[in-house]
Design a protein around this motif. Structure first.
Motif, short mmCIF file in Angstrom:
data_model
loop_
_atom_site.label_atom_id
_atom_site.label_comp_id
_atom_site.label_asym_id
_atom_site.label_seq_id
_atom_site.Cartn_x
_atom_site.Cartn_y
_atom_site.Cartn_z
N GLY A 19 86.78 38.08 5.83
CA GLY A 19 86.52 38.30 4.41
C GLY A 19 85.45 37.33 3.93
N THR A 42 93.23 37.37 9.31
CA THR A 42 92.10 38.31 9.36
C THR A 42 92.38 39.64 8.65
OG1 THR A 42 92.89 39.27 11.42
CG2 THR A 42 91.37 37.40 11.60
N THR A 43 91.29 40.32 8.35
CA THR A 43 91.38 41.67 7.79
C THR A 43 92.02 42.61 8.82
OG1 THR A 43 89.16 42.13 8.62
CG2 THR A 43 89.35 41.45 6.33
N CYS A 46 95.54 42.74 8.23
CA CYS A 46 95.83 43.59 7.07
C CYS A 46 95.79 45.06 7.46
CB CYS A 46 94.82 43.30 5.96
SG CYS A 46 95.04 44.30 4.47
N ARG A 47 94.80 45.43 8.26
CA ARG A 47 94.70 46.84 8.67
C ARG A 47 95.92 47.24 9.50
NH1 ARG A 47 89.15 45.28 9.08
NH2 ARG A 47 89.36 44.83 11.29
N SER A 91 93.64 36.15 -1.72
CA SER A 91 93.02 37.31 -1.09
C SER A 91 91.54 37.02 -0.88
CB SER A 91 93.15 38.50 -2.03
OG SER A 91 92.54 38.18 -3.26
N ALA A 93 88.43 39.80 0.42
CA ALA A 93 87.93 40.93 1.19
C ALA A 93 86.48 40.68 1.60
CB ALA A 93 88.02 42.19 0.35
N LYS A 94 85.95 41.58 2.41
CA LYS A 94 84.58 41.43 2.86
C LYS A 94 83.63 41.41 1.67
CE LYS A 94 80.96 43.57 5.61
NZ LYS A 94 80.58 44.70 6.45
N TRP A 212 95.70 45.04 -1.85
CA TRP A 212 94.51 45.82 -1.48
C TRP A 212 94.60 47.24 -2.04
CZ3 TRP A 212 89.76 45.35 0.25
CH2 TRP A 212 89.12 46.48 0.81
N GLY A 231 90.41 46.56 4.26
CA GLY A 231 91.51 45.61 4.16
C GLY A 231 91.02 44.25 3.70
N THR A 232 91.96 43.41 3.31
CA THR A 232 91.59 42.07 2.86
C THR A 232 92.09 41.02 3.83
OG1 THR A 232 91.77 40.46 1.06
CG2 THR A 232 93.68 41.86 1.43
N ALA A 233 91.36 39.91 3.89
CA ALA A 233 91.87 38.74 4.60
C ALA A 233 92.73 37.95 3.63
CB ALA A 233 90.71 37.89 5.11
#
Ligand code: PEP
Ligand code: MG
Length: 897
Positions: A19, A42-43, A46-47, A91, A93-94, A212, A231-233
């Protein structure tokens, strides 16, 4: 799988995985800046969580190890009864989604560690305040309890004690409040507030993952075209406290002004405050200059960090920091969001400072930003009633009815009204209303408040911190001086100056448009000593000039009149890619077409055509004169005939009434005849019916007339010493046979006119590629067509089977909601489907005719993302409406570097 990265393990290039926030925290850690220790989940975790609805088992183990390391490094244990380690769970995210997702601070506090914190801080009040904040945030975000319940309990406590400010609550009062909060948790969630620190941590991590997919986060992503799959980290960071007293505080700053791009310090600071206090706009903030007076040494450290970061990222950085008892901590940095004007100025400044190259400058600005700079501005010479001046947070000139709630904004906007959302401060739940509004106005908060950040991101005009306004959202009005503005009253806000006006204010064209049309010198001469605007115009000139040098794609215009052609040329258009000739038959001339359609015998038809010929010739001479030396692609008539005929229902009613009243006479006869013709030409699916090349084949003489007019206009221009470049374009062909029929006729007519006029006529004949069959048989089409122009409007319509006139309003909202696409395929090219047809046709067309010229003239020709695609598939030019030309030039340049 490695799901957890210590800050010392990451770097700024790992945004996909860590992210934006996590990657940049790692980068700052590596730079040796004072970042509190922590780690990023990591994201990818989350995924996985989103697909399995459970935290991956390895994650728990890796979190344990990471927490151990944190504890070892700091010599404290998470939630310990003595000197506890506390963490924030944030949170990240990218792509930044300000305020859209969740954060929980002070994780690790419980009934025993609260005493440890009190001892460490030597401050009972602080410890209990931190604990009640944890329960409040945790209750709201993790346990889904209505946040109002907590703020109501807080208010109740204050009124019970007869105080107004949060800071006036004593340690004892806060301890009682913690009990009240725990009771709320028990009552609302059916469980006790979790005392175990690790349970708190795991639940907070899960809550961040879940955030998310909240409605507001999804809405924001749709709006910003961010994919739902990323997804978010989650960042777990050792807590530092900005609320330990007046020697502590928290702030946000920018290395340059994100609103104007001017160099200098820009930021907001709040003493004795934590976390979201600054961005929530709850209290009015201090400037960095005030911060320097309060704490010169922490300020000096911040200045050094700002210089360091800007040098390192080679761009404007935005920074969140906290001061804990005089020590500076960096909590976040990122390349900052900025207004369109700031983007151009900063990119040019960095080029001038030899920090980036012109190619990089081109990558730092977008066509969308340029389009914002072309918006009109308020006319400063008009009579205006200035109500107040707030902070200019996001530029633009917005006029609309004042509304005081997000829901009213959405309702009124849906009825087609322009509204300005007025709030004391905005919060993330106002997003829907902000999107619906043409402007946003708040009475509190600074340039980094939620309202400012979000509006800037969306390009919505915004003024914040207009303290003179007393906003009463319940009474739906605001008061400023003796003026009362109630819901529905029209106001105007200037997001460049921060001014707020009562009533309508007229708007004038932007200086960037003046520059684009009149050139640099003339524009600067008219700007006097307005240095900021001069800097902007010079920045646009330098960067757009570089785009013109760099780009491979030509940029043409879709225009039908000499006046528009003139404008297109002055905005940098290099030709006409589409002249829609049917527009020349509207208004007075409609009767001529009507006569042609109704003609019963050849003689009447000939007569109608003969009347049209000189008119068409003059039209084309006008265009060829304006565009002397440049290509003018003239499309033969395209739309279904009914567009030229009266409406069937209206005419039926008229005839029926006339009959009922027993009226007679030539006019009635004519209407009856016309009605029969209209009825004959009625089609269930006119867009798939008798139109385009089909008209040319079915109604003899129509295309011939147009081609003759083109040839004669061309010849006339040559004789007049001009340099015409007319081209004939055939619409809606699906088969090479259709092209043969028209082209044979074209060849005959060109030869005739050439002989009559005694000049050589070189007028290429090409095809629009607007039907899947045309694209799929491109090799054969190119046997006849000398050029292709992709009509991606019809090509999208026929590839998807979407009626272009009906579907967008009817159900595209649901389609984007359900993720069928994130943006209408009529707006941005559908790369996988329609784009594939374009690619096939380009390749196969060129294979059979290597010098085949390729362009696009659908709306996509002016759309930034689509332009990058057309560049990639090797088209020669894009054609768009005149005002999109500068945007297309810039994006074509960006696509090429
Ligand atoms: C097209 O279909 O993309 C096109 C440019 O033609 P029109 O919009 O006039 O149908
Ligand atoms: Mg079309």
């Amino acid at each position: 799988v490695k799901y957890v990265f210590d800050f010392s393990e990451g770097n700024k290039d790992l945004k996909d995985l860590l992210g934006g926030k996590g990657a940049n925290l790692a980068e700052m850690t590596n730079l040796g800046l004072p970042v509190p220790p922590g780690f990023t989940i990591t994201t990818e975790a989350c995924r996985t969580y989103m697909t399995t609805s459970a935290l991956p088992p390895e994650l728990r183990v890796q979190v344990t190890l990471a927490v151990r390391k944190l504890e070892d490094d700091l010599g404290r244990l998470l939630g310990d009864a003595h000197d506890p380690l506390l963490v924030s769970v944030r949170s990240g995210a990218k792509f930044s989604m300000p305020g859209m997702m969740e954060t929980v601070l002070n994780v690790g506090l419980n009934d025993s560690s609260v005493h440890g914190l009190a001892a460490f801080a030597n401050n009972e009040r602080f410890a209990w305040d931190s604990y009640r904040r944890l329960i409040q945030m945790f209750g709201k975000t993790v346990l889904d309890i209505d946040g109002e319940l907590f703020s109501d309990a807080l208010d109740a406590k204050k009124s019970q004690l007869g105080v107004t400010g949060d800071t006036e609550l004593t340690a004892d009062a806060l301890r009682e409040l913690v009990d009240d909060y725990k009771e709320i948790v028990r009552r609302e969630s059916g469980r006790d507030f979790p005392q175990h620190p690790r349970e708190q941590l795991d639940m907070a991590i899960e809550a961040v993952f879940n955030s998310w997919n909240t409605d507001r986060a999804r809405l924001y992503r749709r709006r910003e075209r961010i994919s739902d799959d990323l997804g978010t980290a989650v960042n777990v960071v050792a807590m530092v406290f900005g609320n330990l007293g007046d020697d502590s505080g928290t702030g946000v700053c920018f290395t340059r002004d994100p609103a104007t791009g001017m160099t200098g310090d820009y930021g907001d600071y709040l003493q004795n405050a934590q976390g979201e206090d600054v961005v929530a706009g709850i209290r009015n903030t201090l400037s960095l200059a005030d911060f320097e007076k309060i704490d010169p040494s922490a300020y000096a450290d911040l200045r050094a960090a700002m210089r360091r970061l800007e040098g390192h990222y080679r761009d404007l950085c935005d920074i969140e920091f906290t001061v804990e008892r005089g020590k500076l901590w960096m909590l976040q940095t990122r390349v900052g969001k900025r207004t369109a004007a700031a983007a151009f100025r900063i990119a040019k400044q960095l080029v001038d400072e030899h920090i980036i190259t012109l190619d990089e400058a081109l990558e730092r600005v977008t066509g969308e930003q340029l389009s914002k700079l072309m918006f009109p501005q308020f006319d400063s010479s008009a009579a205006r009633v200035l109500l107040a001046t707030g902070m200019a947070a996001s530029p633009g000139a917005a006029v609309g009815a004042a509304v005081f709630s997000s829901s009213t904004a959405q309702e009124w906007a849906a009825q087609g009204k322009d509204v300005i959302l007025v709030r004391r401060e905005t919060n993330p739940d106002d997003l829907g209303g902000m999107i619906a509004s043409v402007g946003v106005l708040t009475s509190r908060g600074g340039k980094t408040s939620h309202a400012a950040v979000v509006a800037r991101g969306m390009g919505t005009t915004c003024v914040v911190g207009a303290e003179a306004l007393q906003v009463d959202v319940n009474a739906r009005r605001f008061v400023v001086g003796d003026t009362v503005v109630v819901e529905g009253d029209v106001i105007a806000i200037d997001g460049t100056s921060g001014e707020i006006f009562l009533g309508e204010v007229p708007v004038v064209s932007s200086p960037v448009v003046r520059y684009l049309e009149d050139g640099l010198d003339a524009t600067i001469a008219g700007l006097g000593d307005d240095e900021a605007t001069i800097e902007l115009v010079e920045a646009v000139d330098a960067i757009l000039g570089h785009a013109d040098t760099a780009r491979r794609l030509g940029v043409y215009a879709n225009v039908d009149t000499p006046a528009d052609a003139h404008r297109a040329r002055s905005l940098g258009g290099e030709g006409i890619g589409l002249c829609r000739t049917e527009h020349m038959f509207l208004g007075d001339r409609r009767v001529l077409i009507e006569r042609l359609i109704l003609a019963k015998d050849d003689a009447t038809q000939e007569e109608a055509l003969a009347a049209l010929l000189p008119l068409q010739r003059e039209d084309f001479i006008g265009l060829l004169t304006e565009m002397d030396g440049l290509p003018v692609t003239i499309r033969l008539i395209d739309p279904p005939l009914h567009e030229f005929l009266p409406d069937f229902t209206e005419l039926s009613v008229k005839v029926a009434l006339a009959k009922e009243r027993g009226e007679t006479g030539p006019e009635v006869d004519r209407d009856v005849e016309l009605l029969a013709a209209v009825d004959r030409h009625r089609e269930a699916n006119p867009m798939l019916g008798l139109r385009g090349v089909r008209l040319g084949i079915v109604i003899p003489g129509l295309f011939a007339l147009q081609m003759r007019a083109i040839a004669q206009a061309h010849a006339a221009r040559i004789k007049a010493g001009g340099d015409p470049h007319a081209e004939i374009m055939i619409p809606l062909a699906a088969s090479v046979m259709e092209l043969h029929l028209v082209k044979d006729e074209a060849t005959r007519i060109l030869a005739d006119v050439s002989a009559e006029e005694g000049v050589d006529l070189e007028i290429p004949v090409g095809a629009m590629i607007e039907l899947p069959r045309a694209a799929l048989t491109a090799d054969r089409m190119a046997d006849v067509a000398e050029f292709f122009s992709f009509g991606t409007n019809d090509l999208t319509q026929t590839t998807w089977g979407f009626s272009r006139d009906d579907v967008e309003g009817a159900f595209f909202h649901e389609y984007t909601e359900h993720g069928v696409f994130s943006v209408s395929p009529f707006e941005s090219i559908d790369v996988q489907g329609v784009g594939r047809l374009v690619r096939i046709a380009a390749q196969e067309g060129r294979a059979s005719r290597p010098d085949l010229r390729l362009g696009v003239c659908g709306e996509h020709g002016g759309d930034p993302q689509s332009i990058h695609f057309f560049n990639e598939v090797g088209l020669d030019y894009v054609s768009c409406s005149p005002f999109r030309i500068p945007i297309a030039r810039l994006e074509a340049g960006r696509a090429a570097v």
